[in-house]
Design an enzyme around this catalytic site. Structure first.
Site, PDB file in Angstrom:
ATOM      1  N   ARG A   1      71.839  49.060  73.520  1.00 14.39           N
ATOM      2  CA  ARG A   1      70.733  49.475  74.370  1.00 14.39           C
ATOM      3  C   ARG A   1      70.713  51.004  74.471  1.00 14.39           C
ATOM      4  NH1 ARG A   1      65.940  47.954  76.436  1.00 14.39           N
ATOM      5  NH2 ARG A   1      65.754  48.109  78.682  1.00 14.39           N
TER       6      ARG A   1
ATOM      7  N   THR B   1      58.570  44.501  71.765  1.00 14.64           N
ATOM      8  CA  THR B   1      59.956  44.381  71.370  1.00 14.64           C
ATOM      9  C   THR B   1      59.884  43.475  70.164  1.00 14.64           C
ATOM     10  OG1 THR B   1      60.657  44.791  73.605  1.00 14.64           O
ATOM     11  CG2 THR B   1      62.122  43.414  72.307  1.00 14.64           C
TER      12      THR B   1
ATOM     13  N   GLY C   1      58.610  42.033  77.045  1.00 10.00           N
ATOM     14  CA  GLY C   1      58.921  42.683  78.322  1.00 10.00           C
ATOM     15  C   GLY C   1      59.508  41.680  79.297  1.00 10.00           C
TER      16      GLY C   1
HETATM   17  N1  GLY Z   1      61.933  47.139  76.752  1.00 11.69           N
HETATM   18  C1  GLY Z   1      61.870  45.781  77.065  1.00 11.69           C
HETATM   19  C2  GLY Z   1      63.157  45.242  77.543  1.00 11.69           C
HETATM   20  O1  GLY Z   1      64.204  45.741  77.173  1.00 11.69           O
HETATM   21  O2  GLY Z   1      63.156  44.331  78.323  1.00 11.69           O
END
Ligand code: GLY
Length: 573
Positions: free
Chosen positions: A113, A385, A478
């Site tokens: 991340r 994503t 999301g």
């Molecule tokens: N950017 C979307 C997530 O990581 O949930």
């Protein structure tokens, strides 16, 4: 378990293969023809399969396995290919999570991340009056967290069999020779044109004088250059040397804050996966800094005591139960979840049977709950994503969700390096009570701190059935990600659907705040009417998620399904 990962010297030596020694498999009339490809939504394969957001990326992953690679090789090569052919979400400049079960049963949870730069601060997106300036957390240079994807690819390499030099070659070819774009990509690039112009300091491959149309060839020479530097120098080809220099120059031109030190210090981390059982199935998913694993554990355990199957698929009764589970889980997300290296997340309590039974005590069948009255539980303490699922011939299962956050991330391409940067800083809580781009709220647990990883919803998930590997699944979307995975699993396990239906049936979503149920266009009108009569506010929205799943059938075949909602496609052999 929480370890930083370093790439062993031996792996770096394997990079020394030169491009000339690697046969090119991408080109006109070659195994992967970037000028002629088709989408395959569903197929069963004898040995190995990939399901991803783009046909060319799935073909690359399948071919790598055919040439002797395993599911980890395929995961690396597929992600690299997606960074070229699916610029809206495939990436080098973003981050992700890889969840895998090796054929010997070992579980691997790899966190790559993005993280807040050292110069980030809690109130960096507030103006002098204390108002949140979300345009800065969502667009342009200041929106980017330190990219994690490349560290993640190299942290995956010890589990793979082939050299990185070989795994990156198809992506280099796709970037250098170009590929024809789909209609969906053309529409998407055209609609982002103004942002590309506004948020870039140099010309980018994504903007041309005339409009993009399906069948146009997208060539990305600068991106090919970055991939070649990675091929030659390994992770240093991204976090150091020329590429790092280009990132820093881009930051200086656009007043961003990512520094050379940030890039040098970034590491992928191993995380202990979330594990729970649901009606006899062992489910494994990702732990914080993703909220996904905890949310699906909470939602599934909250409904497990109810005879969901007897309620029927998407009847008002079954949907209402699931909405109320979603409402309660997302209230906990806003209060309790954040990067565990910075915030004590009460994981065990949040997914304990006793806590989850208590959470449903105020559930009233036939009556809508009210979010303002349902707070987080008290405890001792553009949706762009992309997901890829892979199963290889040996039975290794890999589930990877990776992201730039919004479509094309911050919209900023690193000048000279050709890749887009993420706008992941918006996944932090920029100010308590101010929703992020997905409408999600957060507080102290997810406040900005240098080095901290912003809370995610990504939910790469595996299922074990009768002690045997069964399913790999996940999706973008999301905050809708956990509900999409939750609903696909309930469709499979409770409603006994095949994988195609489990993934493609209409979905609904409730995330506590705003207090509304969003539904896909084809959601049953009769159920909608009945839920409205109970007091639910129902709102139609764009498609929810793009789920990719593969399961192993009792005859050993790999049944692969790519979501109908995009250009998603499967490949295998
Ligand atoms: N950017 C979307 C997530 O990581 O949930």
């Amino acid at each position: 378990m929480k370890k930083c990962l370093f790439v062993p010297i031996i792996l770096l030596l394997s990079l020394s293969l030169t491009a000339q020694q690697i046969p090119s498999v991408v080109g006109k009339g070659k195994a992967i023809d970037p000028y002629k490809y088709t989408t395959v939504k569903k197929a069963s394969y004898q040995k190995a399969a990939v399901s991803s957001a783009h046909p060319l990326a799935s073909e690359v992953g399948a071919l790598i396995m055919k040439q002797g690679g395993n599911a980890f090789d395929a995961a690396i090569a597929t992600q690299l290919a997606l960074a070229v052919v699916y610029p809206a979400a495939g990436n080098l400049g973003g981050g992700g999570f890889l969840l895998a079960r090796k054929k010997d049963g070992e579980l691997i949870g790899l966190d790559y991340r993005e993280a807040a730069p050292a110069n980030a601060s809690r109130d960096m997106y507030l103006d002098e009056q204390g108002n949140a300036r979300i345009s800065l957390s969502q667009n342009g240079h200041l929106a980017s967290g330190i990219p994690g994807t490349v560290a993640g690819l190299f942290a995956t390499l010890p589990y793979a069999k082939l050299s990185f030099a070989r795994l990156v070659q198809p992506a280099i070819d796709l970037a250098e020779k170009g590929f024809i774009i789909t209609e969906r990509e053309a529409i998407s690039l055209n609609s982002t044109r103004e942002s590309f112009i506004r948020y870039n300091t140099k010309p980018t491959a994504f903007v041309k004088n005339e409009k993009w149309k399906a069948g146009d060839t997208l060539i990305q020479k600068e991106l090919a250059g970055t991939l070649k530097r990675m091929q030659k120098e390994g992770a240093q080809g991204f976090y150091g040397g020329e590429t790092a220099k280009l990132i820093i120059e881009e930051m200086q031109r656009g007043k961003g804050i990512i520094s050379l030190e940030d890039l040098k210090n970034y590491t992928a981390k191993l995380r202990e996966p979330i594990r729970f059982t649901y009606r006899g199935h062992q489910i494994i998913s990702f732990s914080p800094p993703s909220s996904g694993g905890i949310l699906i554990a909470q939602m599934m355990k909250m409904i497990e005591k109810f005879p969901v199957n007897s309620y029927g698929f998407q009847t008002a009764k079954s949907v209402q139960l699931m909405i109320e589970a979603e409402r309660r889980a997302y209230a906990d997300r806003a209060e309790h979840l954040g990067d565990p290296d910075f915030w004590q997340v009460p994981v065990d309590s949040l997914i304990s049977e006793s806590y989850l039974s208590r959470r449903m005590l105020d559930y009233q069948p036939d009556k809508a709950g009210i979010s303002s009255q349902i707070k987080a539980g008290t405890i001792a303490q553009s949706e762009e994503t992309t997901h890829l699922s892979i199963i290889d011939a040996q039975g290794n299962l890999v589930s990877v969700t990776t992201t730039l956050n919004g479509g094309y991330g911050s919209r900023t391409v690193v000048g000279g390096a050709g890749f887009l940067l993420n706008n992941e800083m918006d996944d932090f809580s920029v100010k308590p009570g101010v929703p992020n781009m997905y409408g999600a709220l957060g507080g102290e647990a997810n406040a900005i701190v240098p080095g901290k990883r912003m809370l995610s919803s990504m939910t790469p998930t595996l299922v074990i059935q009768n002690g045997k590997p069964y399913l790999t699944i996940g999706t973008p979307g999301g905050t809708t990600i956990p509900t999409s995975v939750f609903q696909a699993l309930v469709n499979l396990i409770d409603f006994k659907m095949d994988l195609d239906n489990a993934i493609n049936k209409p979905k609904f979503h409730h995330q506590w705040m705003p207090d509304e149920v969003t539904i896909e266009k084809d959601f049953l009108p009769e159920t909608k009417k009945q839920l409205e009569a109970m007091g639910y506010k129902m709102k139609e929205r764009s498609p929810i998620g793009r789920t990719e799943g593969i399961r192993i059938l009792t005859n050993g075949k790999r049944e692969a399904v790519a979501d109908k909602r995009g250009d998603d496609s499967v490949a295998g052999f």
